[in-house]
Design a protein around this motif. Structure first.
Motif, short mmCIF file in Angstrom:
data_model
loop_
_atom_site.label_atom_id
_atom_site.label_comp_id
_atom_site.label_asym_id
_atom_site.label_seq_id
_atom_site.Cartn_x
_atom_site.Cartn_y
_atom_site.Cartn_z
N GLY A 284 -3.21 -0.83 -2.98
CA GLY A 284 -3.87 0.32 -2.47
C GLY A 284 -3.14 1.50 -2.45
N PHE A 285 -3.61 2.72 -2.37
CA PHE A 285 -2.99 4.07 -2.49
C PHE A 285 -3.94 4.87 -1.49
CE2 PHE A 285 -1.74 8.38 -3.57
CZ PHE A 285 -0.22 8.09 -3.63
N ILE A 286 -3.40 5.30 -0.22
CA ILE A 286 -3.98 6.44 0.59
C ILE A 286 -3.55 7.71 0.27
CG2 ILE A 286 -4.25 6.73 3.04
CD1 ILE A 286 -3.03 4.10 3.80
N VAL B 72 1.07 -1.06 0.07
CA VAL B 72 0.11 0.08 0.07
C VAL B 72 0.79 1.10 -0.13
CG1 VAL B 72 -1.69 1.30 1.29
CG2 VAL B 72 -1.75 -1.15 0.93
N CYS B 73 0.67 2.16 -0.98
CA CYS B 73 1.27 3.44 -1.11
C CYS B 73 0.62 4.39 -0.23
CB CYS B 73 1.54 3.91 -2.34
SG CYS B 73 2.50 2.69 -3.43
N VAL B 74 1.29 5.27 0.22
CA VAL B 74 0.70 6.46 1.20
C VAL B 74 1.05 7.89 0.67
CG1 VAL B 74 2.39 6.33 2.88
CG2 VAL B 74 0.12 7.61 3.38
N ASP B 75 0.19 8.71 0.37
CA ASP B 75 0.50 9.93 0.02
C ASP B 75 1.30 10.60 1.27
OD1 ASP B 75 0.58 12.64 -0.48
OD2 ASP B 75 -1.54 12.88 -1.17
N ALA C 204 0.57 -2.67 8.76
CA ALA C 204 1.66 -3.30 9.24
C ALA C 204 1.58 -4.44 9.96
CB ALA C 204 2.61 -2.20 9.78
N GLU C 205 0.76 -4.53 10.89
CA GLU C 205 0.27 -5.54 11.76
C GLU C 205 -0.15 -6.71 10.90
OE1 GLU C 205 -2.65 -4.43 14.77
OE2 GLU C 205 -0.99 -2.99 15.81
N LYS C 206 -0.87 -6.62 9.89
CA LYS C 206 -1.41 -7.70 8.90
C LYS C 206 -0.25 -8.06 8.05
CE LYS C 206 -4.88 -9.26 8.59
NZ LYS C 206 -5.60 -10.43 9.18
N GLY C 207 0.98 -7.27 8.19
CA GLY C 207 2.02 -7.90 7.18
C GLY C 207 2.07 -7.09 5.98
N PHE C 208 1.59 -6.11 5.82
CA PHE C 208 1.54 -5.35 4.56
C PHE C 208 2.70 -4.46 4.45
CE2 PHE C 208 -2.91 -6.66 4.37
CZ PHE C 208 -3.46 -5.68 3.54
N ASP C 209 3.28 -4.13 3.08
CA ASP C 209 4.42 -3.35 3.12
C ASP C 209 3.99 -1.88 2.71
OD1 ASP C 209 7.22 -4.56 3.08
OD2 ASP C 209 6.08 -6.02 1.67
N ILE C 210 4.53 -1.08 3.28
CA ILE C 210 4.10 0.28 3.20
C ILE C 210 5.33 1.06 2.48
CG2 ILE C 210 3.39 2.60 4.35
CD1 ILE C 210 1.59 0.15 4.88
N ILE D 79 -8.07 3.19 -4.30
CA ILE D 79 -7.71 4.64 -3.69
C ILE D 79 -8.62 4.44 -2.12
CG2 ILE D 79 -8.14 6.93 -3.77
CD1 ILE D 79 -7.81 6.75 -6.86
N ILE D 80 -7.73 5.03 -1.40
CA ILE D 80 -8.25 4.62 0.18
C ILE D 80 -8.18 6.10 0.94
CG2 ILE D 80 -7.78 3.65 2.47
CD1 ILE D 80 -6.43 1.29 0.86
N SER D 81 -9.36 6.37 1.45
CA SER D 81 -9.41 7.85 2.09
C SER D 81 -8.55 7.64 3.59
CB SER D 81 -10.72 8.07 2.12
OG SER D 81 -10.83 9.47 3.30
N PRO D 82 -7.84 8.65 3.94
CA PRO D 82 -7.37 8.70 5.26
C PRO D 82 -8.28 8.47 6.29
CG PRO D 82 -7.15 10.74 4.51
CD PRO D 82 -7.94 9.96 3.19
N ASN D 83 -9.64 8.85 6.28
CA ASN D 83 -10.77 8.75 7.00
C ASN D 83 -11.42 7.62 7.04
OD1 ASN D 83 -10.32 11.34 7.84
ND2 ASN D 83 -11.30 12.17 6.13
#
Length: 734
Positions: free
Chosen positions: A257-259, A163-166, A185-191, A275-279
């Motif tokens: 995903g992209f936050i 998942v990428c984050v802005d 991160a707890e679920k093992g995702f790479d950020i 596309i994931i909203s921060p909220n």
């Protein structure tokens, strides 16, 4: 030492400029007087040593990691290029850079003239690793190891969801999405932290990541590229973001995903990434959906990876819109005379309609012949649509009109349209001047299509054997090397649709569609698979992305034919290809034509300057291991110059990979074709067609002149290249 110029072949001459620069840098009060008892080389090394020792004594590091090293994102068991930018002056002190990953020296890369050191590396394990660097001295001074303080990361991805984050959510809004990142991160995702602001905030992000104990992950900065374009008042952020995420997926990274808070056109940016909203609350169902998308991505990726030949196809699917169309007949034409003959023959055999699009249309012997063939077709009832770029064909441009086109338009059933007109009454800006329609297309009865780089003028459609050339001939009179693909089959319809859409966008009159007959629709299951790559200006980077797919996926061979300043993105990929063992050959020309001895034919100063810029880029590629060859004609009876040969301009835009894939079209390898102008390329997948094309290119290499950065000709023009490349910014290289 005398006042005469030093021998260009001497070692001293090669370092005169370095010596004088070092005198000014180290001891400006010293006069530029050469010690008769010491060579220039010895004195230069002594001065360099003095400079760097002063730096060290003053507590100044040779380099700082935050300025010269970005985080690197890699795939497990896949080659990646590690890079450190020392700067051109500082690179004088170090011949090699050693790359240290989690305390282990994994290898070294030699510094290039550009100041960069590169090394090919393959990681066997996934995870985040710290990168440090040390410099191996080459002038007898001690250079301390350059430590990154555990800031620079090598982030190796494998099968975990990414998942990428802005990054603006991290730097501008305190804890806006922290909980989402912790949960993932707890679920093992790479950020991955993607920074596409106008200010470089890499150090800020690293500091905030530490202070808030955010998940460790590579920072992907887009700032440098965005800065290059911000003065044009055109927003490229969405294009850069799309290209960045799709590049990761093309390499095999399961980005799902992209936050971000930004309003993005998901269908055009990255349709397969959520596309994931921060909220948004990342509940179990949301996380499970991302994990399902990851599994589906990996299943498809692994299926392609079973055969390494499919790597290019996989990359194209991830990077470029469009689809493969089977059952086509393709012929790539590199001979101008045959190109002219085949185009005129197709027009003469037209029954319903002839559609033509050119970037440049100027009155010439060729356009007079073309006009005659079009008039004959129109007189027998064929509808002719001719579309030209308004700016470069001077048609509906600030009140001016192309006088020759006005004459052709008088013929009944010939319809002429200016693409992206700039009427005198209009307000024009950077975008209207730079986002031009660069496509060159011809379609006959929706049955035959020509897609390539040839404009409507003599230099594109006449061969060297048809033009008398002597020492007094001007460069503009000498034909160019160009290319197009002649296409028959189902893919012609995609080219026809592109032309129709462009005609409609420019408010051309409606014409009924031409239906392909049933015999054409039932082509046998043989021939080439074809993919039309359409780049529509600033809204995408499809042309660049397609080239990246071919270069990044090549395993054995790459041929490139072009004579425009190579954009950095492609240059880095070519160097990486060399380092992973690919044979890379770049066939170029001379922007201002040369004789066989390297001297220029008479021509405009702008062409000579552009020649220096282009060659400056190619020189760096040559030093990195790319075989750069300047195209040269064979000996011809009508050429009365040195050796009966010329080294003309190369206008072709052609790339082949592994003897299986080829791209031919209008898109150069420069920044304008990559981001600004509208382009059209045809990608062919057919070993029989491409291997035959490669044989032609091998003949060009055999007859050509290899670029030798140690030759007298190359060193003689070094000052011109240096000055012009500095004064001609990358953003304006077109």
């Amino acid at each position: 030492m005398t006042d005469s110029l030093p021998d260009p072949d001497s070692k001293d001459s090669a370092i005169v400029s370095m010596f004088n620069s070092l005198v000014e840098l180290v001891s400006p009060e010293k006069k530029k007087v050469i010690d008769e008892d010491a060579s220039l080389l010895d004195q230069s090394l002594s001065l360099a040593k003095e400079f760097f020792e002063r730096q060290a004594a003053g507590g100044i590091s040779l380099i700082t990691s935050s300025d010269c090293a970005d985080d690197v994102v890699a795939l497990k068991n896949k080659s990646v290029c590690l890079k450190l930018n020392l700067g051109r002056l500082q690179a004088l002190a170090g011949s090699k850079v050693h790359f240290i990953i989690d305390g282990t020296d994994v290898g070294s890369g030699s510094t290039q003239d550009s100041g960069e050191a590169l090394m090919d590396y393959m990681a066997a394990d996934a995870g985040c690793f710290h990168m440090d660097f040390s410099i191996e001295s080459k002038i007898g001074i001690q250079v301390s190891d350059v430590r990154s303080n555990e800031d620079v990361l090598l982030h190796v991805l494998d099968r975990k969801p990414v998942v990428c984050v802005d990054a603006r959510l991290i730097t501008e809004q305190s804890a806006a999405c922290d909980q989402q990142l912790f949960t993932m991160a707890e679920k093992g995702f790479d950020i991955l932290y993607v920074d596409f602001g106008k200010k470089d905030r890499t150090d800020d992000i690293r500091q905030i990541r530490k202070e808030r104990s955010l998940p460790l992950g590579a920072i992907v900065p887009l700032t440098a590229r965005i800065r290059q374009f911000e003065t044009f008042d055109v927003d490229f952020q969405q294009t850069f973001l799309s290209l960045t995420v799709n590049r990761l997926r093309a390499k095999g990274a399961p980005v799902v995903g992209f936050i971000t808070e930004s309003e993005l056109d998901q269908q055009n940016v990255f349709p397969n990434v959520r596309i994931i909203s921060p909220n948004e609350t990342m509940d179990a169902e949301s996380l499970q959906q991302l994990e399902t998308n990851t599994r589906n991505f990996l299943l498809e990726r692994d299926l392609f990876r079973k055969d390494s030949k499919n790597d290019i196809e996989w990359r194209l699917d991830q990077l470029v819109k469009g689809r493969w169309i089977p059952n086509n007949k393709c012929h790539v034409e590199l001979d101008n005379k045959r190109a002219r003959t085949s185009l005129f023959k197709a027009i003469d055999e037209a029954n319903i309609r002839v559609d033509l699009q050119f970037y440049i249309f100027k009155e010439s012997r060729f356009t007079h012949e073309l006009g005659m063939h079009l008039a004959k077709a129109a007189n027998r009832g064929v509808q002719v649509r001719l579309m030209v770029d308004a700016l470069y064909s001077r048609e509906n441009f600030l009140g001016s009109w192309n006088s020759f086109l006005r004459q052709i338009k008088k013929v009944n059933r010939i319809h002429i349209l200016a693409a992206d007109p700039l009427p005198l009454s209009s307000e024009w800006d950077t975008l209207s001047l730079r986002q031009r329609d660069h496509r060159k297309i011809a379609i006959i009865d929706n049955t035959i299509a020509f897609v390539g780089g040839r404009n409507a003028a003599d230099e594109y459609y006449y061969s060297w054997s048809e033009v008398p050339i002597s020492d007094w001939t001007t460069s503009d009179y000498i034909p160019w090397l160009d290319a197009h693909v002649e296409l028959r089959g189902a893919a012609v319809q995609t080219v026809q649709t592109l032309f129709n859409d462009t005609w409609k966008r420019n408010r051309g009159a409606d014409f009924p569609p031409i239906q392909r007959d049933r015999d054409q629709a039932k082509e046998k299951s043989i021939g080439s698979r074809v993919r039309l790559v359409v780049h529509d200006g600033i809204s995408d980077a499809n042309g660049l992305a397609a080239y990246e797919a071919l270069i990044g996926g090549a395993k054995k061979t790459l041929f490139l034919v072009n004579d425009f300043p190579v954009i950095d993105d492609i240059a880095e990929l070519l160097i990486h290809a060399v380092k992973r063992g690919v044979s890379v050959t770049f066939i170029t020309g001379s922007v201002q034509a040369r004789r066989a001895d390297g001297s220029f034919f008479k021509g405009g100063i702008h062409r000579e300057l552009f020649e220096y810029v282009t060659k400056s880029r190619l020189g760096m590629l040559s030093q990195a291991g790319v075989k750069v060859v300047e195209f040269q004609t064979k000996v011809l009876e009508n050429i009365a110059t040195v050796e009966g040969k010329v080294r003309p301009y190369v206008h072709a835009k052609l790339v082949t990979a592994d003897g299986r894939y080829a791209s031919i079209g209008s898109a150069n390898l420069d920044i304008s074709a990559s981001y600004w102008e509208r382009e059209a390329n045809i990608v062919i997948e057919d070993p029989s067609v491409v291997s035959a094309l490669d044989l032609q290119l091998c003949d060009f290499v055999k007859d050509g002149v290899v670029l030798d950065t140690n030759s007298l000709e190359w060193r003689r023009e070094a000052p011109q290249r240096e000055v012009v490349s500095k004064l001609w910014p990358d953003t304006f290289l077109n």
